[in-house]
Scaffold this motif. Structure first.
Motif, PDB file in Angstrom:
ATOM      1  N   LEU A  84       0.243   2.193   7.560  1.00 23.77           N
ATOM      2  CA  LEU A  84      -0.714   2.164   6.453  1.00 23.77           C
ATOM      3  C   LEU A  84      -1.590   0.911   6.503  1.00 23.77           C
ATOM      4  N   PHE A  85      -1.132  -0.102   7.241  1.00 18.53           N
ATOM      5  CA  PHE A  85      -1.917  -1.325   7.395  1.00 18.53           C
ATOM      6  C   PHE A  85      -2.581  -1.426   8.764  1.00 18.53           C
TER       7      PHE A  85
ATOM      8  N   ARG B 179       0.860  -1.178   0.000  1.00 18.48           N
ATOM      9  CA  ARG B 179       0.000   0.000   0.000  1.00 18.48           C
ATOM     10  C   ARG B 179       0.897   1.228   0.000  1.00 18.48           C
ATOM     11  N   ILE B 180       0.507   2.218  -0.807  1.00 25.26           N
ATOM     12  CA  ILE B 180       1.326   3.416  -0.917  1.00 25.26           C
ATOM     13  C   ILE B 180       0.428   4.650  -0.957  1.00 25.26           C
TER      14      ILE B 180
ATOM     15  N   TYR C 262      -1.699  -3.658  14.116  1.00 27.38           N
ATOM     16  CA  TYR C 262      -0.809  -3.653  12.957  1.00 27.38           C
ATOM     17  C   TYR C 262      -0.428  -5.066  12.525  1.00 27.38           C
ATOM     18  N   ILE C 263      -1.266  -6.040  12.849  1.00 26.88           N
ATOM     19  CA  ILE C 263      -0.908  -7.429  12.552  1.00 26.88           C
ATOM     20  C   ILE C 263      -0.846  -7.711  11.050  1.00 26.88           C
ATOM     21  N   ALA C 264      -1.491  -6.890  10.230  1.00 24.36           N
ATOM     22  CA  ALA C 264      -1.440  -7.101   8.773  1.00 24.36           C
ATOM     23  C   ALA C 264      -0.137  -6.582   8.171  1.00 24.36           C
TER      24      ALA C 264
ATOM     25  N   PRO D  74       3.248  -9.333   4.625  1.00 25.86           N
ATOM     26  CA  PRO D  74       4.039 -10.545   4.372  1.00 25.86           C
ATOM     27  C   PRO D  74       3.702 -11.209   3.034  1.00 25.86           C
ATOM     28  N   GLU D  75       2.535 -10.930   2.484  1.00 27.52           N
ATOM     29  CA  GLU D  75       2.111 -11.538   1.223  1.00 27.52           C
ATOM     30  C   GLU D  75       2.616 -10.802  -0.013  1.00 27.52           C
TER      31      GLU D  75
END
Length: 150
Positions: free
Chosen positions: A81-82, A2-3, A93-95, A35-36
């Motif tokens: 951002l996540f 994500r940006i 922020y686990i994502a 991580p993906e």
């Protein structure tokens, strides 16, 4: 990946009262990773940033890319951002990718961005307490998620 892209007339990042990166007319990028995320995500996003037509042409229409205007780029890592704010008032922020995964992704993204833009990219420092200053031009702020490209 994500940006958040901000068109700026100037931007800088300071770490411990020292300027780490500084640009004039161009783009400030805030980049977050999961991580993906794959090499394909990084390549697609770097190309999209380099070619995104968000600078004004002579008629005042957003019709030029950062490459066209020979603008500068400052890329800052930003895991927030996540952030998930679904439950409670404290974001989760686990994502977001942990540093062991995110650092190589961020460094590779900067390399790909330099290739796509055709010039060196200014950066912050991953994991540092950074103070980011900018003068948003327009204002123009755009967010892109590499998982929503289709």
């Amino acid at each position: 990946m994500r940006i958040v892209i901000q068109r700026v007339t100037q931007a800088s990042v300071e770490i411990e009262q020292q300027i780490k990166g500084q640009i004039g007319h161009g783009l400030l990028l805030l980049a977050g990773f999961t991580p993906e995320d794959t090499e394909e995500d990084l390549k697609w996003t770097a190309a999209k940033v380099a070619q995104l037509r968000i600078f004004n042409d002579t008629e005042g229409k957003m019709n030029l890319s950062v490459q066209d205007v020979q603008g500068d780029v400052l890329a800052i890592s930003q895991f927030t951002l996540f952030a998930s704010t679904r439950k409670g008032n404290r974001p989760s922020y686990i994502a977001a990718a942990p540093p062991a995964i995110a650092i190589p992704l961020y460094e590779r993204f900067v390399q790909l961005l330099e290739q796509a833009v055709g010039r060196p990219i200014q950066t912050g420092e991953f994991g540092a307490d950074m103070k980011v200053s900018l003068l948003n031009d327009g204002p123009v702020t755009i967010s892109i998620d590499s998982k929503n490209r289709e």
